[in-house]
Scaffold this motif. Structure first.
Motif, short mmCIF file in Angstrom:
data_model
loop_
_atom_site.label_atom_id
_atom_site.label_comp_id
_atom_site.label_asym_id
_atom_site.label_seq_id
_atom_site.Cartn_x
_atom_site.Cartn_y
_atom_site.Cartn_z
N TYR B 17 7.10 -69.11 -17.36
CA TYR B 17 6.22 -67.94 -17.51
C TYR B 17 6.61 -67.13 -18.74
O TYR B 17 5.76 -66.74 -19.56
CB TYR B 17 6.26 -67.08 -16.25
CG TYR B 17 5.12 -66.10 -16.13
CD1 TYR B 17 3.82 -66.55 -15.92
CD2 TYR B 17 5.33 -64.74 -16.22
CE1 TYR B 17 2.76 -65.65 -15.82
CE2 TYR B 17 4.28 -63.83 -16.10
CZ TYR B 17 3.00 -64.29 -15.90
OH TYR B 17 1.95 -63.41 -15.79
N ASP B 19 8.28 -68.21 -21.35
CA ASP B 19 7.99 -68.99 -22.57
C ASP B 19 6.53 -68.82 -22.98
O ASP B 19 6.23 -68.65 -24.17
CB ASP B 19 8.25 -70.49 -22.31
CG ASP B 19 9.64 -70.91 -22.71
OD1 ASP B 19 10.40 -70.08 -23.25
OD2 ASP B 19 9.99 -72.09 -22.47
N GLN B 21 4.45 -66.37 -22.12
CA GLN B 21 4.24 -64.98 -22.55
C GLN B 21 4.67 -64.80 -24.00
O GLN B 21 3.97 -64.18 -24.81
CB GLN B 21 5.07 -64.02 -21.67
CG GLN B 21 4.50 -63.80 -20.27
CD GLN B 21 5.35 -62.82 -19.48
OE1 GLN B 21 6.57 -62.95 -19.40
NE2 GLN B 21 4.72 -61.84 -18.85
N GLN B 22 5.83 -65.37 -24.33
CA GLN B 22 6.35 -65.22 -25.69
C GLN B 22 5.50 -66.01 -26.69
O GLN B 22 5.33 -65.58 -27.84
CB GLN B 22 7.81 -65.68 -25.73
CG GLN B 22 8.72 -64.72 -24.98
CD GLN B 22 10.16 -65.19 -24.91
OE1 GLN B 22 10.91 -65.04 -25.85
NE2 GLN B 22 10.54 -65.77 -23.79
N TYR B 24 2.29 -66.38 -26.58
CA TYR B 24 1.09 -65.59 -26.90
C TYR B 24 1.43 -64.35 -27.72
O TYR B 24 0.68 -63.97 -28.63
CB TYR B 24 0.33 -65.23 -25.63
CG TYR B 24 -0.41 -66.41 -25.05
CD1 TYR B 24 -1.42 -67.03 -25.79
CD2 TYR B 24 -0.09 -66.94 -23.81
CE1 TYR B 24 -2.09 -68.14 -25.30
CE2 TYR B 24 -0.76 -68.04 -23.30
CZ TYR B 24 -1.76 -68.64 -24.05
OH TYR B 24 -2.42 -69.74 -23.57
N TRP B 26 3.75 -64.07 -29.85
CA TRP B 26 4.03 -64.54 -31.20
C TRP B 26 2.75 -65.08 -31.86
O TRP B 26 2.45 -64.74 -33.01
CB TRP B 26 5.10 -65.63 -31.12
CG TRP B 26 5.30 -66.37 -32.37
CD1 TRP B 26 6.02 -65.96 -33.46
CD2 TRP B 26 4.78 -67.66 -32.68
NE1 TRP B 26 5.98 -66.93 -34.42
CE2 TRP B 26 5.23 -67.98 -33.97
CE3 TRP B 26 3.99 -68.58 -31.99
CZ2 TRP B 26 4.89 -69.18 -34.59
CZ3 TRP B 26 3.66 -69.77 -32.59
CH2 TRP B 26 4.10 -70.05 -33.89
N ASP B 41 -1.78 -73.43 -37.43
CA ASP B 41 -0.79 -74.46 -37.10
C ASP B 41 -0.34 -74.42 -35.65
O ASP B 41 0.41 -75.30 -35.22
CB ASP B 41 0.43 -74.32 -38.02
CG ASP B 41 0.12 -74.75 -39.44
OD1 ASP B 41 -0.85 -75.51 -39.62
OD2 ASP B 41 0.84 -74.33 -40.36
N ASP B 133 9.63 -79.16 -29.04
CA ASP B 133 10.11 -77.92 -28.44
C ASP B 133 9.06 -76.82 -28.41
O ASP B 133 9.32 -75.73 -27.95
CB ASP B 133 11.32 -77.39 -29.23
CG ASP B 133 12.58 -78.14 -28.87
OD1 ASP B 133 12.57 -78.85 -27.86
OD2 ASP B 133 13.57 -78.00 -29.61
N ARG B 134 7.88 -77.12 -28.95
CA ARG B 134 6.90 -76.06 -29.05
C ARG B 134 5.64 -76.36 -28.24
O ARG B 134 5.46 -77.47 -27.75
CB ARG B 134 6.54 -75.84 -30.52
CG ARG B 134 5.89 -77.08 -31.15
CD ARG B 134 5.57 -76.85 -32.63
NE ARG B 134 4.85 -77.99 -33.18
CZ ARG B 134 4.30 -78.01 -34.38
NH1 ARG B 134 4.36 -76.95 -35.15
NH2 ARG B 134 3.67 -79.07 -34.80
N LEU B 135 4.82 -75.34 -28.12
CA LEU B 135 3.51 -75.49 -27.46
C LEU B 135 2.43 -75.42 -28.53
O LEU B 135 2.55 -74.69 -29.50
CB LEU B 135 3.28 -74.35 -26.45
CG LEU B 135 4.15 -74.36 -25.21
CD1 LEU B 135 3.97 -73.05 -24.43
CD2 LEU B 135 3.77 -75.54 -24.30
#
Lengths: 147, 147, 147
Positions: B17, B19, B21-22, B24, B26, B41, B133-135
């Protein structure tokens, strides 16, 4: 100064905090999406809902259900979408395993084809009780700013 | 009542949750800070962006990039700062490891030297896919209130 | 593309993220609830508070305290309730154990018996330092949109 701004009274573990955040995102989404029955079911059978200055409040899940059903029908007829934003959450665990919470609550209204208006701001004080794997609202007090 | 208001469908672990939140905070900060390339990107190469009633949507990261670059230039020329607030986040993990999310989205505009206006409220439905490691956003559907 | 949108720079562990979220919910609640002394005590003794275009800023906890006390008295006399919403939080841990944060900040005002107005939006950049079990603000820079 003997105050402790981030002591155990003010900060709860992330798992609990995220659970309560998700509870409100989901609960208020039910209301905003026009699901009054599902919303009423997030209250305990004997829940008390108070909002000074507005109808005086309700006692019991079925009274809450009747009120919110009426509200949903009225909004649907008017073609108005209401969104409730809950944020700035504070969670206070109680010795008996229940939770006291405080949310800032902002109400936004958008009529069909029209412009958004900010209806008002309130502070929402809840008493949440665990019921198996879920949380239920046992008491909700809405205190609108400006009253 | 067989509903489970806070069951596994509605509550995800705190790490996930936080992750999201962060992500969005960012991602939408990139858009608001006038970084259209970095924002583009955050979408998959074949991402679909849909916003009924506004230009019909875009297919593919480069179409999204072109659109958001144009938007950034226009806002810079007009001297308007836009802020996107995403909140009331609901995260639904999918069996394939991807995520479906729902955010309430509020758009605020402030012209240089002028007063803030609330542009409108929408509900944002995303399909997020992990990429190392990213979404990344594979699909975004913006549903404005009042349409 | 070598960018990493959700790398270690952008995502902190849930425990830290939830702690900082709770810090702001509690801290800004103190200010909004008219507790200027408790609010001033959330700053370090030598904290710097800057808000370009508004009074030039303050140096030191006692200068912040004097300013916020005066503000609280004025708002109480005017009968206006102010609410500060902090959201879209980004947390950047520093090598020395301190934290840099960014919040979107929305200011809402409601006069007694009157309607809410959205005063404006800013971006709040904080430098937070741990002090035992609590966090203190060592530096706050408020950058209002539209300036």
């Amino acid at each position: 100064m003997t105050r402790a701004p981030l002591d155990v009274e003010t900060s709860v573990p992330a798992e609990l905090y995220a659970d309560v955040q998700q509870f409100y995102a989901w609960q208020m989404g039910l209301l905003d999406d026009g699901k009054p029955d599902e919303w009423a079911d997030t209250f305990t059978v004997d829940a008390v809902f108070g909002e000074p200055g507005k109808a005086g409040g309700f006692s019991g899940r079925e009274a809450i259900r009747a009120s919110v059903r009426e509200r949903a029908e009225r909004l649907a007829a008017e073609g108005v979408v209401i969104r409730h934003w809950f944020s700035m959450l504070v969670v206070r665990p109680q010795p008996d395993g229940t939770l006291r919470t405080r949310n800032y609550a902002l109400t936004l209204a958008t009529p069909r084809g029209g412009a958004l208006t900010v209806r008002g701001h309130a502070v929402c004080h809840d008493h949440l009780v665990p019921d198996g794997d879920r949380l239920l609202v046992a008491h909700r007090l809405i205190l609108p700013d400006g009253r």
